[in-house]
Design a protein around this motif. Sequence first.
Motif, mmCIF file in Angstrom:
data_model
loop_
_atom_site.group_PDB
_atom_site.id
_atom_site.type_symbol
_atom_site.label_atom_id
_atom_site.label_comp_id
_atom_site.label_asym_id
_atom_site.label_seq_id
_atom_site.Cartn_x
_atom_site.Cartn_y
_atom_site.Cartn_z
ATOM 1 N N MET A 20 0.853 -1.173 0.000
ATOM 2 C CA MET A 20 0.000 0.000 0.000
ATOM 3 C C MET A 20 0.898 1.235 0.000
ATOM 4 O O MET A 20 1.726 1.403 0.894
ATOM 5 N N PRO A 21 0.744 2.125 -0.986
ATOM 6 C CA PRO A 21 1.566 3.339 -0.991
ATOM 7 C C PRO A 21 1.228 4.236 0.190
ATOM 8 O O PRO A 21 0.105 4.245 0.690
ATOM 9 N N ARG A 22 2.222 4.994 0.605
ATOM 10 C CA ARG A 22 2.079 5.877 1.761
ATOM 11 C C ARG A 22 2.394 7.310 1.334
ATOM 12 O O ARG A 22 3.379 7.550 0.644
ATOM 13 N N VAL A 23 1.533 8.239 1.782
ATOM 14 C CA VAL A 23 1.710 9.657 1.494
ATOM 15 C C VAL A 23 1.850 10.412 2.807
ATOM 16 O O VAL A 23 1.069 10.199 3.744
ATOM 17 N N LEU A 24 2.822 11.286 2.848
ATOM 18 C CA LEU A 24 2.979 12.197 3.968
ATOM 19 C C LEU A 24 2.347 13.528 3.580
ATOM 20 O O LEU A 24 2.719 14.118 2.559
ATOM 21 N N ILE A 25 1.381 13.974 4.360
ATOM 22 C CA ILE A 25 0.764 15.273 4.150
ATOM 23 C C ILE A 25 1.351 16.227 5.180
ATOM 24 O O ILE A 25 1.154 16.060 6.379
ATOM 25 N N LEU A 26 2.100 17.204 4.687
ATOM 26 C CA LEU A 26 2.779 18.178 5.536
ATOM 27 C C LEU A 26 2.072 19.524 5.448
ATOM 28 O O LEU A 26 1.805 20.016 4.347
ATOM 29 N N ASN A 27 1.800 20.103 6.576
ATOM 30 C CA ASN A 27 1.177 21.420 6.645
ATOM 31 C C ASN A 27 2.056 22.343 7.464
ATOM 32 O O ASN A 27 2.500 21.988 8.546
ATOM 33 N N GLY A 28 2.266 23.531 6.917
ATOM 34 C CA GLY A 28 3.166 24.488 7.517
ATOM 35 C C GLY A 28 2.504 25.463 8.468
ATOM 36 O O GLY A 28 1.434 25.186 9.040
ATOM 37 N N PRO A 29 3.130 26.629 8.636
ATOM 38 C CA PRO A 29 2.742 27.573 9.678
ATOM 39 C C PRO A 29 1.317 28.081 9.540
ATOM 40 O O PRO A 29 0.831 28.327 8.436
ATOM 41 N N ASN A 30 0.687 28.190 10.685
ATOM 42 C CA ASN A 30 -0.655 28.745 10.862
ATOM 43 C C ASN A 30 -1.780 27.841 10.365
ATOM 44 O O ASN A 30 -2.949 28.153 10.585
ATOM 45 N N LEU A 31 -1.457 26.725 9.735
ATOM 46 C CA LEU A 31 -2.522 25.849 9.254
ATOM 47 C C LEU A 31 -3.204 25.108 10.398
ATOM 48 O O LEU A 31 -4.327 24.629 10.236
ATOM 49 N N ASN A 32 -2.577 25.072 11.558
ATOM 50 C CA ASN A 32 -3.247 24.544 12.749
ATOM 51 C C ASN A 32 -4.412 25.448 13.163
ATOM 52 O O ASN A 32 -5.262 25.037 13.938
ATOM 53 N N ARG A 33 -4.494 26.647 12.618
ATOM 54 C CA ARG A 33 -5.561 27.604 12.943
ATOM 55 C C ARG A 33 -6.719 27.552 11.949
ATOM 56 O O ARG A 33 -7.646 28.361 12.032
ATOM 57 N N LEU A 34 -6.684 26.611 11.015
ATOM 58 C CA LEU A 34 -7.776 26.504 10.047
ATOM 59 C C LEU A 34 -9.100 26.336 10.778
ATOM 60 O O LEU A 34 -9.177 25.678 11.808
ATOM 61 N N GLY A 35 -10.138 26.920 10.218
ATOM 62 C CA GLY A 35 -11.455 26.907 10.835
ATOM 63 C C GLY A 35 -11.691 28.143 11.673
ATOM 64 O O GLY A 35 -12.828 28.542 11.890
ATOM 65 N N GLN A 36 -10.607 28.758 12.137
ATOM 66 C CA GLN A 36 -10.683 29.979 12.936
ATOM 67 C C GLN A 36 -10.006 31.146 12.225
ATOM 68 O O GLN A 36 -10.403 32.288 12.375
ATOM 69 N N ARG A 37 -9.002 30.850 11.452
ATOM 70 C CA ARG A 37 -8.170 31.853 10.813
ATOM 71 C C ARG A 37 -8.783 32.290 9.483
ATOM 72 O O ARG A 37 -8.960 31.470 8.591
ATOM 73 N N GLU A 38 -9.099 33.537 9.345
ATOM 74 C CA GLU A 38 -9.583 34.119 8.092
ATOM 75 C C GLU A 38 -10.529 33.175 7.328
ATOM 76 O O GLU A 38 -10.226 32.748 6.217
ATOM 77 N N PRO A 39 -11.666 32.856 7.910
ATOM 78 C CA PRO A 39 -12.566 31.899 7.255
ATOM 79 C C PRO A 39 -13.059 32.376 5.886
ATOM 80 O O PRO A 39 -13.407 31.535 5.046
ATOM 81 N N ASP A 40 -13.050 33.680 5.637
ATOM 82 C CA ASP A 40 -13.450 34.172 4.316
ATOM 83 C C ASP A 40 -12.424 33.796 3.252
ATOM 84 O O ASP A 40 -12.767 33.707 2.068
ATOM 85 N N VAL A 41 -11.189 33.518 3.654
ATOM 86 C CA VAL A 41 -10.139 33.113 2.717
ATOM 87 C C VAL A 41 -9.972 31.597 2.721
ATOM 88 O O VAL A 41 -9.888 30.972 1.666
#
Length: 148
Positions: free
Chosen positions: A1-22
């Motif tokens: 089974m292939p494996r993918v690493l999904i990496l998220n950088g700065p401020n993406l832990n704030r998704l849902g709260q951070r600039e929801p219009d963007v």
Amino acid sequence: MPRVLILNGPNLNRLGQREPDVYGRVTLAEIERMCRAHGATHGIEIDTLQSNHEGALIDAIHGAAETADGILLNAGAYTHTSVALHDAIASVPLPVIEVHLSNVHAREAFRHHSCIAPAVLGQIAGFGAASYLLALDALRLHWESQSA
């Protein structure tokens, strides 16, 4: 089974709260669940990591050379500034897809340039959380084309 690493950088832990219009109201945890479900449908195992620290992202890219078959990278603001991330991507023999929730080319001028773009397989931007699913599909199609 292939494996993918999904990496998220700065401020993406704030998704849902951070600039929801963007960025919308979906959280990073919800995106990760969506990706795991989509990956399972296509026989892809998903690992995830979010960090606000450039060095942690670089270490994860290096480590993925031993543990993953591809990387999806939303480098956040580091997209536009990090030669170090470019060099880390170029140093590993893995396909990497650059992902953005918003259409960075329709935003501020400084977001139009990606330092990492020359080192990645391609970019997916502007489709909100679906950008990640589209990137998983693109990676899967890339693997299929390589094995044909």
